[in-house]
Scaffold this motif. Structure first.
Motif, PDB file in Angstrom:
ATOM      1  N   GLU A  79     -63.986  11.567  25.656  1.00 25.19           N
ATOM      2  CA  GLU A  79     -65.379  11.143  25.523  1.00 25.19           C
ATOM      3  C   GLU A  79     -65.681   9.803  26.162  1.00 25.19           C
ATOM      4  O   GLU A  79     -66.840   9.496  26.459  1.00 25.19           O
ATOM      5  CB  GLU A  79     -65.773  11.038  24.038  1.00 25.19           C
ATOM      6  N   LEU A  80     -64.655   8.960  26.336  1.00 17.88           N
ATOM      7  CA  LEU A  80     -64.912   7.576  26.719  1.00 17.88           C
ATOM      8  C   LEU A  80     -63.782   7.049  27.596  1.00 17.88           C
ATOM      9  O   LEU A  80     -62.607   7.220  27.262  1.00 17.88           O
ATOM     10  CB  LEU A  80     -65.017   6.722  25.443  1.00 17.88           C
ATOM     11  N   ILE A  81     -64.159   6.414  28.706  1.00 16.90           N
ATOM     12  CA  ILE A  81     -63.161   5.774  29.563  1.00 16.90           C
ATOM     13  C   ILE A  81     -63.596   4.338  29.813  1.00 16.90           C
ATOM     14  O   ILE A  81     -64.647   4.085  30.409  1.00 16.90           O
ATOM     15  CB  ILE A  81     -62.987   6.519  30.903  1.00 16.90           C
ATOM     16  N   ARG A  82     -62.806   3.394  29.309  1.00 13.22           N
ATOM     17  CA  ARG A  82     -62.991   1.968  29.566  1.00 13.22           C
ATOM     18  C   ARG A  82     -61.586   1.404  29.748  1.00 13.22           C
ATOM     19  O   ARG A  82     -60.904   1.094  28.782  1.00 13.22           O
ATOM     20  CB  ARG A  82     -63.701   1.249  28.428  1.00 13.22           C
ATOM     21  N   THR A  83     -61.147   1.331  30.970  1.00  9.84           N
ATOM     22  CA  THR A  83     -59.795   0.882  31.247  1.00  9.84           C
ATOM     23  C   THR A  83     -59.804  -0.023  32.472  1.00  9.84           C
ATOM     24  O   THR A  83     -60.866  -0.407  32.961  1.00  9.84           O
ATOM     25  CB  THR A  83     -58.836   2.078  31.393  1.00  9.84           C
ATOM     26  N   PHE A  84     -58.640  -0.350  32.978  1.00 11.46           N
ATOM     27  CA  PHE A  84     -58.536  -1.269  34.103  1.00 11.46           C
ATOM     28  C   PHE A  84     -57.557  -0.733  35.128  1.00 11.46           C
ATOM     29  O   PHE A  84     -56.782   0.179  34.865  1.00 11.46           O
ATOM     30  CB  PHE A  84     -58.095  -2.662  33.621  1.00 11.46           C
ATOM     31  N   TYR A 123     -68.869   8.832  32.010  1.00  8.94           N
ATOM     32  CA  TYR A 123     -67.713   8.800  31.109  1.00  8.94           C
ATOM     33  C   TYR A 123     -68.010   8.030  29.828  1.00  8.94           C
ATOM     34  O   TYR A 123     -67.129   7.407  29.234  1.00  8.94           O
ATOM     35  CB  TYR A 123     -66.497   8.209  31.826  1.00  8.94           C
ATOM     36  N   GLY A 124     -69.271   8.040  29.411  1.00 14.93           N
ATOM     37  CA  GLY A 124     -69.653   7.491  28.114  1.00 14.93           C
ATOM     38  C   GLY A 124     -69.841   5.987  28.075  1.00 14.93           C
ATOM     39  O   GLY A 124     -69.904   5.400  27.004  1.00 14.93           O
ATOM     40  N   ILE A 125     -69.932   5.360  29.227  1.00 14.82           N
ATOM     41  CA  ILE A 125     -70.065   3.903  29.310  1.00 14.82           C
ATOM     42  C   ILE A 125     -71.360   3.552  30.029  1.00 14.82           C
ATOM     43  O   ILE A 125     -71.641   4.090  31.101  1.00 14.82           O
ATOM     44  CB  ILE A 125     -68.874   3.301  30.096  1.00 14.82           C
TER      45      ILE A 125
END
Length: 129
Positions: A15-20, A63-65
């Protein structure tokens, strides 16, 4: 959870992608060089220097962001001068906290209403001891 920088949580799920990506860390020691007449200079170890690191975060509305919200949050953290903990894989990095030294924003896609669809933020953090 991959890790976190303060209340920015690095996560990758369905549901969510917040990465680096492109994570890079620089460590240096502090040295003084004393000049000596007609001889080689003498180097003296003074102590550890501040570590710095950089990485790029990509934000995509698919991606939910909300990219604009994420960029504003990072901007607020930078402008407030808040030092935060940095954790990756359950382990803290550095000997203390980290602060945002700089943010380079790139808006890669904007819709016809001015909404940011995808964006990247290249962050440079410095160790705050």
């Amino acid at each position: 959870m991959i890790g976190s920088f303060g209340d920015v949580i690095f996560v990758a799920s369905a549901e969510l992608i917040r990465t680096f990506q492109s994570f890079s860390r620089t460590t240096a020691a502090r040295w003084a060089v004393h000049e000596i007449h007609l001889k080689y200079p003498k180097a003296e170890y003074i102590g550890p220097g501040q570590d710095s690191l950089s990485f790029t975060m990509r934000f995509d509305i698919r991606y939910g962001i909300n990219p604009r919200t994420e960029l504003d949050k990072l901007l607020d953290m930078s402008r407030s001068g808040t030092a935060q903990t940095l954790t990756i894989g359950g382990k803290g990095l550095g000997v203390g906290l980290w602060y945002i030294e700089s943010i380079n924003q790139t808006w890669t896609a904007v819709d016809n209403h001015g909404h940011v669809i995808t964006a990247e933020a290249e962050l440079t953090l410095k160790e705050y001891v």
